[in-house]
Design a protein around this motif. Sequence first.
Motif, PDB file in Angstrom:
ATOM      1  N   UNK A 178      18.134  13.145 -62.378  1.00 31.86           N
ATOM      2  CA  UNK A 178      18.830  13.491 -61.117  1.00 31.86           C
ATOM      3  C   UNK A 178      19.968  14.484 -61.324  1.00 31.86           C
ATOM      4  N   UNK A 179      19.805  15.414 -62.265  1.00 36.00           N
ATOM      5  CA  UNK A 179      20.782  16.487 -62.460  1.00 36.00           C
ATOM      6  C   UNK A 179      20.198  17.773 -61.875  1.00 36.00           C
ATOM      7  N   UNK A 180      20.153  17.848 -60.560  1.00 34.84           N
ATOM      8  CA  UNK A 180      19.519  18.984 -59.909  1.00 34.84           C
ATOM      9  C   UNK A 180      20.311  20.267 -60.111  1.00 34.84           C
ATOM     10  N   UNK A 181      21.611  20.170 -60.192  1.00 39.32           N
ATOM     11  CA  UNK A 181      22.425  21.357 -60.438  1.00 39.32           C
ATOM     12  C   UNK A 181      22.127  21.960 -61.798  1.00 39.32           C
ATOM     13  N   UNK A 182      22.087  21.114 -62.833  1.00 34.62           N
ATOM     14  CA  UNK A 182      21.776  21.584 -64.179  1.00 34.62           C
ATOM     15  C   UNK A 182      20.347  22.114 -64.246  1.00 34.62           C
ATOM     16  N   UNK A 183      19.402  21.429 -63.604  1.00 37.29           N
ATOM     17  CA  UNK A 183      18.009  21.888 -63.604  1.00 37.29           C
ATOM     18  C   UNK A 183      17.881  23.237 -62.896  1.00 37.29           C
TER      19      UNK A 183
END
Length: 298
Positions: free
Chosen positions: A264-269
């Motif tokens: 759930x690290x959409x920013x990093x992804x």
Amino acid sequence: MFGTLSYKMQKNWIIISFLLVPLTLLLLFTYYPAAKLVMFSFTDWDGYSPEKPWVGLANYKEVFSNPDIFGVFTHNFAYFVMGILQNIIAIYFAVILNGRLRGRNGFRLLLFLPYIMNAVAVAFMFGYVFDTTQGSLNLFLQSLGLNKLGETSWLGTAGLVNYSLASTGLWRFMGYNMVIYIAALQAIPKDIYEAARIDGANGPQTFWRITLPNMKPVIQLNLFLTVTGALEVFDLPFVLTKGGPAGASQTYVQRVIDTAFAYSHYGLASAMSIILLLFVIAVVGLQQFVLSRGGNNK
């Protein structure tokens, strides 16, 4: 309405009408998501919370400073090597099957068939081929007396797993590249070959001086597809190894998807996706520069 407009204005309105729908779809499903992806890459969004904390360049710094993330790119190198080999083999078969070989259409069909097979089905099929104990590859090697080599764990050895997976892609996509090269060969005027024969050129000289230079644009296209495909591999390692053993076969795209949907690290992804896009642009640009050097100096 159109009756009061000039012919030029009518033509412009018709062009705009035809372009309106595809341009709207392109903006809605390509450029708008791309713009949102860039925006998310500067946040610490978890994918479901309405709050999207702004973190600036922190995600990009994390990607480049964390060897567990950026180092995954090295796993894609095997696919690049096999992709280059795949193009060489495809050119070889294209030259042979473009001649007057009897049954050449049947051979073309046999070599092209793997491309139309479902990717997941191909992965499962090669799972049986690479099986350590009952796999057809090890059984074949043992029948040749190579008992030591016939006990190899092709998908369980860190140094071999990526090349084993990449060889599957070579088998599947070589026929597709071959068909493209055959089309390029058939587009070369026959008069050039006849003039070369009159001048006394032999087979290798004809290949290096006439065939390859005339195939250069198509080779550039296939290398572009090879490079982008090598950097965006996902299906084979996902189905066969799940990134194992110990993450040795995890590709960059797999890492991006795990970062987004498993952690759930959409920013990093999102930042990882932007870096992949920039990396593809840089590699392809370098490839085009190298292959295009001297192209106008004929």
